[in-house]
Scaffold this motif. Structure first.
Motif, mmCIF file in Angstrom:
data_model
loop_
_atom_site.group_PDB
_atom_site.id
_atom_site.type_symbol
_atom_site.label_atom_id
_atom_site.label_comp_id
_atom_site.label_asym_id
_atom_site.label_seq_id
_atom_site.Cartn_x
_atom_site.Cartn_y
_atom_site.Cartn_z
ATOM 1 N N GLY A 111 0.831 -1.197 0.000
ATOM 2 C CA GLY A 111 0.000 0.000 0.000
ATOM 3 C C GLY A 111 0.863 1.243 0.000
ATOM 4 O O GLY A 111 2.075 1.182 0.235
ATOM 5 N N TRP A 112 0.221 2.373 -0.247
ATOM 6 C CA TRP A 112 0.952 3.635 -0.261
ATOM 7 C C TRP A 112 1.499 3.953 1.124
ATOM 8 O O TRP A 112 1.036 3.425 2.140
ATOM 9 C CB TRP A 112 0.022 4.752 -0.731
ATOM 10 N N THR A 113 2.463 4.833 1.156
ATOM 11 C CA THR A 113 3.076 5.230 2.412
ATOM 12 C C THR A 113 2.045 5.881 3.325
ATOM 13 O O THR A 113 1.117 6.560 2.877
ATOM 14 C CB THR A 113 4.241 6.212 2.158
ATOM 15 N N GLY A 114 2.187 5.635 4.629
ATOM 16 C CA GLY A 114 1.303 6.252 5.599
ATOM 17 C C GLY A 114 -0.008 5.536 5.821
ATOM 18 O O GLY A 114 -0.887 6.052 6.522
ATOM 19 N N THR A 115 -0.157 4.325 5.257
ATOM 20 C CA THR A 115 -1.431 3.610 5.401
ATOM 21 C C THR A 115 -1.431 2.614 6.563
ATOM 22 O O THR A 115 -2.477 2.044 6.884
ATOM 23 C CB THR A 115 -1.797 2.874 4.092
ATOM 24 N N GLY A 116 -0.271 2.354 7.172
ATOM 25 C CA GLY A 116 -0.257 1.539 8.389
ATOM 26 C C GLY A 116 0.536 0.247 8.333
ATOM 27 O O GLY A 116 0.443 -0.579 9.247
ATOM 28 N N LYS A 117 1.345 0.045 7.301
ATOM 29 C CA LYS A 117 2.080 -1.229 7.162
ATOM 30 C C LYS A 117 3.082 -1.425 8.296
ATOM 31 O O LYS A 117 3.115 -2.486 8.935
ATOM 32 C CB LYS A 117 2.787 -1.271 5.797
ATOM 33 N N ASN A 118 3.918 -0.420 8.535
ATOM 34 C CA ASN A 118 4.891 -0.526 9.633
ATOM 35 C C ASN A 118 4.196 -0.622 10.982
ATOM 36 O O ASN A 118 4.629 -1.360 11.873
ATOM 37 C CB ASN A 118 5.829 0.685 9.621
ATOM 38 N N PHE A 119 3.105 0.098 11.124
ATOM 39 C CA PHE A 119 2.366 0.107 12.370
ATOM 40 C C PHE A 119 1.802 -1.277 12.682
ATOM 41 O O PHE A 119 1.858 -1.742 13.826
ATOM 42 C CB PHE A 119 1.242 1.141 12.298
ATOM 43 N N VAL A 120 1.273 -1.961 11.677
ATOM 44 C CA VAL A 120 0.734 -3.300 11.872
ATOM 45 C C VAL A 120 1.847 -4.276 12.268
ATOM 46 O O VAL A 120 1.650 -5.141 13.138
ATOM 47 C CB VAL A 120 0.004 -3.788 10.617
ATOM 48 N N SER A 121 3.011 -4.155 11.651
ATOM 49 C CA SER A 121 4.144 -5.002 12.030
ATOM 50 C C SER A 121 4.475 -4.810 13.501
ATOM 51 O O SER A 121 4.769 -5.772 14.227
ATOM 52 C CB SER A 121 5.370 -4.661 11.174
ATOM 53 N N GLN A 122 4.417 -3.569 13.942
ATOM 54 C CA GLN A 122 4.678 -3.259 15.349
ATOM 55 C C GLN A 122 3.623 -3.895 16.248
ATOM 56 O O GLN A 122 3.955 -4.464 17.304
ATOM 57 C CB GLN A 122 4.670 -1.740 15.543
ATOM 58 N N LEU A 123 2.361 -3.837 15.849
ATOM 59 C CA LEU A 123 1.287 -4.418 16.653
ATOM 60 C C LEU A 123 1.444 -5.935 16.769
ATOM 61 O O LEU A 123 1.224 -6.511 17.841
ATOM 62 C CB LEU A 123 -0.081 -4.094 16.044
#
Length: 333
Positions: A105-117
């Motif tokens: 997905g485009w930047t800022g949509t939550g990919k890194n955040f989900v990995s963190q979760l």
């Protein structure tokens, strides 16, 4: 009597005793006392030092569901897929292969955040765990001329860390910037093998993050919007096939003609949808709380309104997503 102490499982200490030949009764008594001491000592060490044990690695399904439901905005497809995929894998005591997820997905949509979760709900120390390994293409593999060296280093890094802890997690960010062919070096570790050279990778988790395929996801989202259909009607089947093909055929992607896709080793291609104005506002309110401010909707809406959206006239989807909010919000608070 000689005592030997060595490290196992990244920072956990085990003690063993080598006892010289002395009288049997004394030896038995000393051995019993020593066993009790060692057990107590190890328990203390396990408490203070991160180990590859249930005390430090334990999946919290309820926590992951709560986090995805309350902290991830506008990503109903990704939230459903992630929860089911991770839960199913962690509940399986004998998986046939590692869990492999590719988030797009485009930047800022939550990919890194989900990995963190995901990391926070498996490892007690979350992303700070010594069993969670983050690779960034531009930082760890910057020069194409060194790709053969990178391949060897990556193989050794994965092999060594899974040997230390089978329940290791590897996150590869910026897959769209990774040199084609590099990720194929770890393809055997992601396949259906009981073990390779004595090492089993079947309990490990591999997560790939990429902007590649974002255009396809945006096009599907736009089509839904133009047809007057609700965003929540979108399902994985509406996106996954086109997404995997576009990534596989993208020469600028680390997945270009990779065996990971060709051999169906990626368990799920997870699409992250472009965010709308209402999602930006939700991110802004959450950011205010994290900064210690009282949430002010008027301030957040002012910031959200000043961001860029597309299509230009309708201003439906945010171009930057939530990634810029922490810095932008400071100008309005």
């Amino acid at each position: 009597m000689r005592l030997a102490c060595w490290l196992v499982f990244a920072g956990c200490c085990s003690l063993t005793a080598g006892i010289e030949p002395i009288s049997t009764s004394i030896a038995v008594g000393m051995a019993a006392a020593l066993t009790g001491f060692l057990a107590s000592y190890q328990n203390v060490l396990y408490y203070f030092h991160e180990c590859c044990r249930p005390e430090w690695i334990s999946f919290n399904k309820t926590g992951l569901k709560y986090d995805l439901d309350t902290k991830l905005y506008g990503q109903h497809v990704a939230a459903q897929v992630i929860l089911k995929a991770v839960t199913g894998f962690m509940k399986n005591e004998n998986p046939k292969k590692p869990l492999v997820l590719s988030l797009h997905g485009w930047t800022g949509t939550g990919k890194n955040f989900v990995s963190q979760l995901i990391a926070e709900n498996i490892y007690a120390k979350g992303m700070s765990s010594s069993f969670v390994h983050l690779f960034t293409a531009t930082a760890h593999f910057p020069h194409e001329m060194h790709i053969n060296t990178y391949k060897s280093q990556l193989q050794e890094w994965v092999r060594g860390n899974v040997s230390i802890c089978p329940r290791s997690m590897f996150i590869f960010d910026e897959m769209d910037k990774m040199h084609p062919g590099l990720i194929d070096s770890i393809k055997p570790y992601l396949d259906f093998y009981d073990n390779l050279n004595g090492v089993s990778y079947r309990q490990a988790i591999f997560i790939f993050l990429s902007n590649a395929g974002g255009e396809n996801i945006v096009q599907v989202a736009l089509d839904f919007w133009r047809d007057g259909r609700e965003r929540e009607e979108m399902q994985l089947k509406d996106l996954e096939t086109a997404l995997s093909l576009s990534v596989f055929n993208n020469r600028n992607s680390g997945f270009w003609h990779t065996g990971l896709i060709d051999k169906n080793l990626v368990d799920f291609f997870v699409p992250f949808l472009p965010l709308e104005y209402k999602h930006i506002v939700q991110c802004g309110l959450s950011e205010m709380v994290s900064k210690g401010h009282v949430p002010d909707r008027e301030v957040v809406e002012m910031m959200a309104h000043d961001l860029n959206y597309f299509p230009k006239e309708e201003r439906v989807f945010s171009m930057q997503g939530c990634k810029v909010i922490p810095s932008r919000l400071d100008f309005y608070v």
